[in-house]
Design a protein around this motif. Structure first.
Motif, PDB file in Angstrom:
ATOM      1  N   GLN A  24      -5.331 -28.547 -26.235  1.00 58.51           N
ATOM      2  CA  GLN A  24      -6.216 -27.892 -26.694  1.00 58.51           C
ATOM      3  C   GLN A  24      -6.257 -26.127 -26.205  1.00 58.51           C
ATOM      4  OE1 GLN A  24      -9.974 -29.723 -25.699  1.00 58.51           O
ATOM      5  NE2 GLN A  24      -9.966 -30.634 -27.588  1.00 58.51           N
ATOM      6  N   LEU A  25      -5.838 -26.195 -24.888  1.00 58.78           N
ATOM      7  CA  LEU A  25      -5.397 -24.734 -24.333  1.00 58.78           C
ATOM      8  C   LEU A  25      -4.058 -24.142 -24.966  1.00 58.78           C
ATOM      9  CD1 LEU A  25      -6.220 -22.806 -21.764  1.00 58.78           C
ATOM     10  CD2 LEU A  25      -4.393 -23.994 -20.561  1.00 58.78           C
ATOM     11  N   LYS A  81      -2.780 -30.098 -21.747  1.00 55.99           N
ATOM     12  CA  LYS A  81      -3.936 -29.592 -22.150  1.00 55.99           C
ATOM     13  C   LYS A  81      -3.445 -29.096 -23.487  1.00 55.99           C
ATOM     14  CE  LYS A  81      -6.185 -28.351 -17.964  1.00 55.99           C
ATOM     15  NZ  LYS A  81      -6.722 -27.223 -17.105  1.00 55.99           N
ATOM     16  N   SER A 130      -0.766 -21.554 -30.095  1.00 58.05           N
ATOM     17  CA  SER A 130      -0.552 -21.813 -31.496  1.00 58.05           C
ATOM     18  C   SER A 130       0.716 -22.650 -31.715  1.00 58.05           C
ATOM     19  CB  SER A 130      -0.704 -20.766 -32.445  1.00 58.05           C
ATOM     20  OG  SER A 130      -2.057 -20.235 -32.474  1.00 58.05           O
ATOM     21  N   ASP A 188      -2.985 -24.752 -27.902  1.00 55.20           N
ATOM     22  CA  ASP A 188      -3.449 -24.737 -29.281  1.00 55.20           C
ATOM     23  C   ASP A 188      -4.373 -22.990 -29.432  1.00 55.20           C
ATOM     24  OD1 ASP A 188      -2.120 -26.811 -30.457  1.00 55.20           O
ATOM     25  OD2 ASP A 188      -3.877 -27.995 -30.714  1.00 55.20           O
ATOM     26  N   ARG A 189      -5.201 -23.184 -28.427  1.00 56.84           N
ATOM     27  CA  ARG A 189      -5.900 -21.931 -28.514  1.00 56.84           C
ATOM     28  C   ARG A 189      -5.362 -20.612 -28.181  1.00 56.84           C
ATOM     29  NH1 ARG A 189      -9.123 -22.514 -23.879  1.00 56.84           N
ATOM     30  NH2 ARG A 189     -10.028 -24.630 -25.173  1.00 56.84           N
ATOM     31  N   HIS A 190      -4.384 -20.763 -27.023  1.00 58.35           N
ATOM     32  CA  HIS A 190      -3.790 -19.360 -26.746  1.00 58.35           C
ATOM     33  C   HIS A 190      -2.451 -19.090 -27.427  1.00 58.35           C
ATOM     34  CE1 HIS A 190      -6.994 -18.589 -24.191  1.00 58.35           C
ATOM     35  NE2 HIS A 190      -6.831 -19.669 -23.632  1.00 58.35           N
ATOM     36  N   TRP A 243      -4.701 -17.340 -18.444  1.00 61.14           N
ATOM     37  CA  TRP A 243      -4.582 -18.642 -17.852  1.00 61.14           C
ATOM     38  C   TRP A 243      -3.525 -18.482 -16.828  1.00 61.14           C
ATOM     39  CZ3 TRP A 243      -1.054 -22.694 -17.032  1.00 61.14           C
ATOM     40  CH2 TRP A 243      -1.529 -23.973 -16.437  1.00 61.14           C
ATOM     41  N   GLU A 269      -2.611 -13.033 -23.527  1.00 60.66           N
ATOM     42  CA  GLU A 269      -3.184 -12.991 -24.907  1.00 60.66           C
ATOM     43  C   GLU A 269      -3.995 -11.711 -25.257  1.00 60.66           C
ATOM     44  OE1 GLU A 269      -5.838 -15.795 -28.037  1.00 60.66           O
ATOM     45  OE2 GLU A 269      -6.023 -15.879 -25.804  1.00 60.66           O
TER      46      GLU A 269
END
Length: 237
Positions: free
Chosen positions: A226-227, A224, A233, A229-231, A214, A208
């Motif tokens: 949420q992981l 995961k 999308s 979506d965070r990194h 990660w 990123e």
């Protein structure tokens, strides 16, 4: 140990920094996925490994315990690293057979062509056709086959599914998935197609904005959201 090792590597195009302090290893016989948004530095990392002359590098790259130092790209290839670029770059005026013959390594087994055609079955029926006559999926299959003709230890695949129809992507995934066992080759693959990578890889890394954020097994990443979506999308496909 037989590994492609990237340690604390940074790369820039002039004053523009592409990524910093990236470390990653790929062992023979395994597949490592590299995910990230557009512009994260994925393609640049592959270009850094093959020592693209446009890049300024700091850090270490070694293959099977041999430091690549400032080797030019052709010497990196001679040490067993083959690159499959996202724009394929086949010789369009030549036949598929001629494209493959040009890439054959003197150290490759005598039956390398037969092995390649067996494992990338789409290519065999194309041997007499010229590069400009091929579809995008056919060109991608030929490009992978051409890389294998050098009998590499490591295969760098850059966005192999880009622009391909879903059926071709499925066939390509099956073919790539068999390569580590059939050719004892390590694969480092960059992709936007989340399910394609997680379906193939033994380990996944996420880049990123030029940083490795990660790394772990694909099953852990899939679990995961949420992981993801965070990194990335994206959601699981």
């Amino acid at each position: 140990m037989n590994e492609l090792v990237v340690k604390s590597l940074s790369a820039s195009y002039g004053l523009a920094v592409a990524f910093t302090d990236v470390s990653i290893t790929v062992a023979k016989g395994e597949t490592v996925g590299l995910l990230g948004r557009n512009g994260a530095g994925k393609t640049t990392l592959l270009k850094a490994i093959i020592h693209d002359p446009e890049l300024t590098l700091r850090g270490e790259i070694s293959v099977n315990n041999v430091s690549l130092g400032k080797f030019p790209a052709y010497k990196v290839a001679r040490h067993g690293v083959a690159w499959v670029p996202d724009n394929r770059r086949i010789f369009t005026a030549l036949s598929v057979a001629e494209n493959l013959d040009l890439a054959r390594s003197k150290t490759a087994p005598k039956d390398q062509l037969d092995r390649v055609l067996t494992n990338i079955p789409l290519v065999e029926k194309l041997m007499k056709r010229r590069g400009y006559e091929l579809s995008g999926g056919e060109q991608q299959a030929v490009t992978i086959a051409r890389a294998l003709m050098s009998a590499p230890d490591y295969l760098l695949l850059d966005e192999p599914t880009e622009g391909l129809a879903p059926l071709i992507v499925e066939q390509l995934q099956a073919a790539i998935g068999a390569l580590p066992a059939q050719f004892d080759v390590g694969i480092l693959i960059t992709e936007q197609n989340f399910s394609f990578v997680t379906g193939l890889a033994d380990r996944v890394h996420i880049l990123e904005t030029g940083q490795m954020v990660w790394a772990g097994p694909p099953d852990e990443l899939v679990s995961k959201p949420q992981l993801i979506d965070r990194h990335l999308s994206v959601g699981e496909k």
